[in-house]
Design a protein around this motif. Structure first.
Motif, PDB file in Angstrom:
ATOM      1  N   GLN A  75      41.656  75.676  71.488  1.00 24.66           N
ATOM      2  CA  GLN A  75      42.974  76.012  71.999  1.00 24.66           C
ATOM      3  C   GLN A  75      43.623  77.102  71.161  1.00 24.66           C
ATOM      4  O   GLN A  75      44.260  78.021  71.676  1.00 24.66           O
ATOM      5  CB  GLN A  75      43.860  74.754  72.017  1.00 24.66           C
ATOM      6  CG  GLN A  75      45.238  74.974  72.620  1.00 24.66           C
ATOM      7  CD  GLN A  75      45.169  75.354  74.095  1.00 24.66           C
ATOM      8  OE1 GLN A  75      44.245  74.961  74.803  1.00 24.66           O
ATOM      9  NE2 GLN A  75      46.140  76.146  74.550  1.00 24.66           N
ATOM     10  N   TYR A  76      43.411  77.008  69.831  1.00 24.84           N
ATOM     11  CA  TYR A  76      43.972  77.999  68.906  1.00 24.84           C
ATOM     12  C   TYR A  76      43.402  79.381  69.195  1.00 24.84           C
ATOM     13  O   TYR A  76      44.150  80.356  69.338  1.00 24.84           O
ATOM     14  CB  TYR A  76      43.662  77.577  67.470  1.00 24.84           C
ATOM     15  CG  TYR A  76      44.010  78.613  66.431  1.00 24.84           C
ATOM     16  CD1 TYR A  76      45.332  78.882  66.079  1.00 24.84           C
ATOM     17  CD2 TYR A  76      43.007  79.322  65.776  1.00 24.84           C
ATOM     18  CE1 TYR A  76      45.645  79.832  65.117  1.00 24.84           C
ATOM     19  CE2 TYR A  76      43.307  80.276  64.812  1.00 24.84           C
ATOM     20  CZ  TYR A  76      44.631  80.521  64.490  1.00 24.84           C
ATOM     21  OH  TYR A  76      44.937  81.467  63.549  1.00 24.84           O
ATOM     22  N   TYR A  77      42.072  79.464  69.313  1.00 23.03           N
ATOM     23  CA  TYR A  77      41.449  80.764  69.561  1.00 23.03           C
ATOM     24  C   TYR A  77      41.726  81.253  70.981  1.00 23.03           C
ATOM     25  O   TYR A  77      41.796  82.457  71.220  1.00 23.03           O
ATOM     26  CB  TYR A  77      39.945  80.693  69.293  1.00 23.03           C
ATOM     27  CG  TYR A  77      39.627  80.635  67.822  1.00 23.03           C
ATOM     28  CD1 TYR A  77      39.865  81.732  66.999  1.00 23.03           C
ATOM     29  CD2 TYR A  77      39.124  79.481  67.226  1.00 23.03           C
ATOM     30  CE1 TYR A  77      39.595  81.688  65.644  1.00 23.03           C
ATOM     31  CE2 TYR A  77      38.862  79.422  65.864  1.00 23.03           C
ATOM     32  CZ  TYR A  77      39.100  80.530  65.080  1.00 23.03           C
ATOM     33  OH  TYR A  77      38.845  80.478  63.743  1.00 23.03           O
ATOM     34  N   GLN A  78      41.901  80.336  71.909  1.00 18.36           N
ATOM     35  CA  GLN A  78      42.249  80.729  73.267  1.00 18.36           C
ATOM     36  C   GLN A  78      43.622  81.372  73.299  1.00 18.36           C
ATOM     37  O   GLN A  78      43.846  82.378  73.982  1.00 18.36           O
ATOM     38  CB  GLN A  78      42.214  79.510  74.193  1.00 18.36           C
ATOM     39  CG  GLN A  78      42.537  79.825  75.653  1.00 18.36           C
ATOM     40  CD  GLN A  78      41.515  80.754  76.291  1.00 18.36           C
ATOM     41  OE1 GLN A  78      40.332  80.678  75.974  1.00 18.36           O
ATOM     42  NE2 GLN A  78      41.958  81.638  77.172  1.00 18.36           N
ATOM     43  N   GLU A  79      44.547  80.814  72.506  1.00 16.03           N
ATOM     44  CA  GLU A  79      45.890  81.393  72.437  1.00 16.03           C
ATOM     45  C   GLU A  79      45.866  82.753  71.741  1.00 16.03           C
ATOM     46  O   GLU A  79      46.584  83.676  72.146  1.00 16.03           O
ATOM     47  CB  GLU A  79      46.826  80.430  71.699  1.00 16.03           C
ATOM     48  CG  GLU A  79      47.151  79.179  72.509  1.00 16.03           C
ATOM     49  CD  GLU A  79      47.984  78.184  71.729  1.00 16.03           C
ATOM     50  OE1 GLU A  79      48.296  78.467  70.547  1.00 16.03           O
ATOM     51  OE2 GLU A  79      48.328  77.132  72.296  1.00 16.03           O
ATOM     52  N   LEU A  80      45.030  82.881  70.680  1.00 16.36           N
ATOM     53  CA  LEU A  80      44.887  84.192  70.037  1.00 16.36           C
ATOM     54  C   LEU A  80      44.360  85.220  71.031  1.00 16.36           C
ATOM     55  O   LEU A  80      44.832  86.362  71.080  1.00 16.36           O
ATOM     56  CB  LEU A  80      43.929  84.087  68.843  1.00 16.36           C
ATOM     57  CG  LEU A  80      44.452  83.418  67.577  1.00 16.36           C
ATOM     58  CD1 LEU A  80      43.360  83.396  66.518  1.00 16.36           C
ATOM     59  CD2 LEU A  80      45.675  84.147  67.031  1.00 16.36           C
ATOM     60  N   GLU A  82      44.558  85.041  74.313  1.00 18.41           N
ATOM     61  CA  GLU A  82      45.493  85.223  75.423  1.00 18.41           C
ATOM     62  C   GLU A  82      46.651  86.146  75.050  1.00 18.41           C
ATOM     63  O   GLU A  82      47.051  87.003  75.824  1.00 18.41           O
ATOM     64  CB  GLU A  82      46.031  83.856  75.862  1.00 18.41           C
ATOM     65  CG  GLU A  82      47.012  83.914  77.017  1.00 18.41           C
ATOM     66  CD  GLU A  82      46.396  84.454  78.288  1.00 18.41           C
ATOM     67  OE1 GLU A  82      47.143  85.054  79.085  1.00 18.41           O
ATOM     68  OE2 GLU A  82      45.175  84.292  78.488  1.00 18.41           O
ATOM     69  N   PHE A  83      47.182  85.976  73.818  1.00 23.80           N
ATOM     70  CA  PHE A  83      48.398  86.711  73.452  1.00 23.80           C
ATOM     71  C   PHE A  83      48.124  87.835  72.452  1.00 23.80           C
ATOM     72  O   PHE A  83      49.030  88.286  71.755  1.00 23.80           O
ATOM     73  CB  PHE A  83      49.428  85.731  72.885  1.00 23.80           C
ATOM     74  CG  PHE A  83      49.818  84.653  73.860  1.00 23.80           C
ATOM     75  CD1 PHE A  83      50.524  84.960  75.014  1.00 23.80           C
ATOM     76  CD2 PHE A  83      49.432  83.338  73.653  1.00 23.80           C
ATOM     77  CE1 PHE A  83      50.862  83.975  75.918  1.00 23.80           C
ATOM     78  CE2 PHE A  83      49.770  82.341  74.560  1.00 23.80           C
ATOM     79  CZ  PHE A  83      50.485  82.659  75.701  1.00 23.80           C
ATOM     80  N   ASN A 101      42.612  88.388  79.205  1.00 21.82           N
ATOM     81  CA  ASN A 101      43.855  87.897  78.617  1.00 21.82           C
ATOM     82  C   ASN A 101      45.057  88.497  79.341  1.00 21.82           C
ATOM     83  O   ASN A 101      44.921  89.305  80.282  1.00 21.82           O
ATOM     84  CB  ASN A 101      43.898  88.155  77.103  1.00 21.82           C
ATOM     85  CG  ASN A 101      44.094  89.624  76.762  1.00 21.82           C
ATOM     86  OD1 ASN A 101      43.990  90.499  77.619  1.00 21.82           O
ATOM     87  ND2 ASN A 101      44.385  89.907  75.504  1.00 21.82           N
TER      88      ASN A 101
END
Length: 389
Positions: A75-80, A82-83, A101
Motif C-alpha cells: 500500500q505504501y509503495y502503491q501510494e508512492l 500513485e502520487f 498513476n
C-alpha cells in the motif's frame, strides 16, 4: 475447512480419546491386556495430530503477520507510485499499459481505468509510431535505461514534446516481463531552449565591452564570468617546474573565469584580438533566464576540458598530437580549398604543453607530418590540416 476448525476438532478428538483411554484403564473387570493395540496407536497418533495442529496454528499466525506487513508495504509503495510528481506507466513488453498513476492519466487526459489495456502507441503520432515500435524491440533485448524524445498526443488534445525514460523489468530467468516508463512534458523546456538561442545577444545588451590585444594577459575576477564576444582566449596553468600547461580554449560565444576552476594558478591569454563582457555571479543567481543562457556554455567548457584530459591520457605522443589537432580542427578550424585551416597560430610550445611533451618532440613530429603531406602552412604560418581524421 479453515485452520481454526481443524485445530478445534483435533483437540476434541484428542480429549475424547483421552477420556476413553482413562475409562478403559480403571475399569476393574477389563484387563489391561485386553486393550486393543490399535487403540493405543490411535491415542498416540492423536497426540501427534494435536502437536502438528498447534505448530500449524503458530505458522499460520506468522503467515498472517507477514501478509499484513507485505500488504502495508504494498500500500505504501502503491501510494508512492500513485502520487509521484512525474507521470509513471507500467506496460508489457509490447507496450500495452498495465498500470498508470494519477499524473500519467492527467498528462494523457485519460481516466486511469480507461488507460489500462490501451497500447502506448495510441498516444504517438502516426509518423513516429514505427520509431517507437523499433525502440520497444530493442528495449526487450537491453538492460540499459533508455531516454527517448518523442511527441505524444493527449486524448482529444494537442501534441506535446515528451521525454520518456524506460527501464526493463526481468524475471529470475532473465526474461523481459514489463517496461517501466517515466513521462515528462518538455514542451516548455524546448521553447525555452529556442528562446535561449535567440536571446544570446541579451548577454551583450547594455554591458561594457572589454578589448584585449593579441598576447595580453586577461585579468580574472573570482566574482565574474567572462563571455567571449569575439576572438580566442588561451586558458592555461603552470606546473611545479614552471612549465605552462594548456588546459582550454575559449572561442566566440564561450565563457570562462576563475570561478569555474579549482586550480590555484589559472591564466587567460588573448591569442587574437579579443572582445569580452563581464557577468557577475550575483546576476546569474538572481536571473533564471541568464542561468539558462549560460548553462549550455559552461557545459561546453566542461566538455572541452574533458577532451584535453583524454589527450593527456594517451600513452604515445603521436596519439596525443593527433587527437589535439582533431580538437583544434573542431574548435578553431575553418574550411579552405586545401583542407581545414586553424584560424589561430599556435606555437610549438603551446602544442607541446597540451600534449605533455617537449617542444623538440613536437617540432620533430610536425616536420614528419609535413613530409607526409598531412599538414602544411599558409603564408601567414597558419596550419592547414589535409584529410586529417
Amino acid at each position: 475447512m479453515n485452520i481454526e476448525k481443524f485445530i478445534q476438532r483435533s483437540e476434541t478428538l484428542h480429549n475424547r480419546l483421552a477420556d476413553l483411554y482413562q475409562t478403559a484403564s480403571v475399569l476393574p473387570w477389563i484387563s489391561p491386556d485386553l486393550l486393543p493395540q490399535a487403540f493405543n496407536e490411535l491415542y498416540n497418533t492423536s497426540k501427534v495430530v494435536q502437536l502438528a495442529a498447534e505448530e500449524l496454528h503458530q505458522q499460520n499466525e506468522e503467515l498472517i503477520q507477514t501478509r499484513n506487513c507485505l500488504e502495508t508495504e504494498r500500500q505504501y509503495y502503491q501510494e508512492l507510485f500513485e502520487f509521484a510528481p512525474d507521470a509513471y506507466l507500467v506496460t508489457n513488453t509490447e507496450g500495452i499499459i498495465q498500470e498508470a498513476n494519477f499524473n500519467a492519466a492527467k498528462l494523457l487526459n485519460v481516466s486511469k481505468q480507461f488507460l489500462v489495456g490501451k497500447p502506448m502507441i495510441n498516444f504517438v503520432p502516426l509518423e513516429e509510431r514505427q520509431h517507437l515500435r523499433n525502440e520497444l524491440i530493442e528495449l526487450s533485448q537491453s538492460d540499459r535505461v533508455k531516454e527517448l524524445l518523442i511527441r505524444l498526443q493527449q486524448r482529444h488534445g494537442e501534441f506535446f514534446d515528451a521525454a520518456l525514460t524506460v527501464a526493463v523489468a526481468r524475471n529470475r530467468q532473465g526474461k523481459a516481463t514489463s517496461l517501466r516508463w517515466v513521462l515528462r512534458n518538455i514542451s516548455e523546456r524546448k521553447q525555452l531552449e529556442s528562446t535561449v538561442v535567440k536571446n544570446d545577444s541579451d548577454l551583450l545588451y547594455d554591458r561594457p565591452v572589454q578589448k584585449y590585444s593579441k598576447g595580453e594577459t586577461i585579468p580574472l575576477n573570482p566574482l565574474v564570468i567572462l563571455y567571449v564576444c569575439q576572438g580566442l582566449v588561451k586558458l592555461s596553468t603552470y606546473c611545479e617546474t614552471g612549465e605552462e600547461v594548456l588546459i582550454g580554449l575559449a572561442t566566440a560565444e564561450m565563457v570562462f573565469g576563475s570561478s569555474l576552476t579549482s586550480l590555484n594558478i589559472y591564466q587567460a591569454t588573448a591569442l587574437s584580438d579579443v572582445e569580452l563582457v563581464s557577468i557577475y555571479a550575483a546576476e546569474i543567481a538572481a536571473s533564471p533566464n541568464l542561468s539558462h543562457i549560460l548553462l549550455p556554455k559552461i557545459n561546453q567548457r566542461l566538455r572541452q576540458t574533458e577532451s584535453f584530459l583524454v589527450i593527456c591520457g594517451r600513452r604515445r605522443v603521436q596519439e596525443r598530437l593527433h587527437h589535439l589537432l582533431q580538437l583544434l580542427k573542431q574548435e578553431v578550424g575553418e574550411t579552405v580549398p586545401e583542407g581545414t585551416r586553424l584560424s589561430v597560430r599556435f606555437t610549438h610550445e603551446d602544442i607541446a604543453s597540451a600534449c605533455c611533451t617537449t617542444r623538440v618532440t613536437i617540432t620533430r613530429l610536425i616536420g614528419k607530418l609535413q613530409e607526409e603531406g598531412i599538414i602544411s602552412f599558409d603564408l601567414k604560418k597558419h596550419m592547414i590540416l589535409k584529410d586529417f581524421e
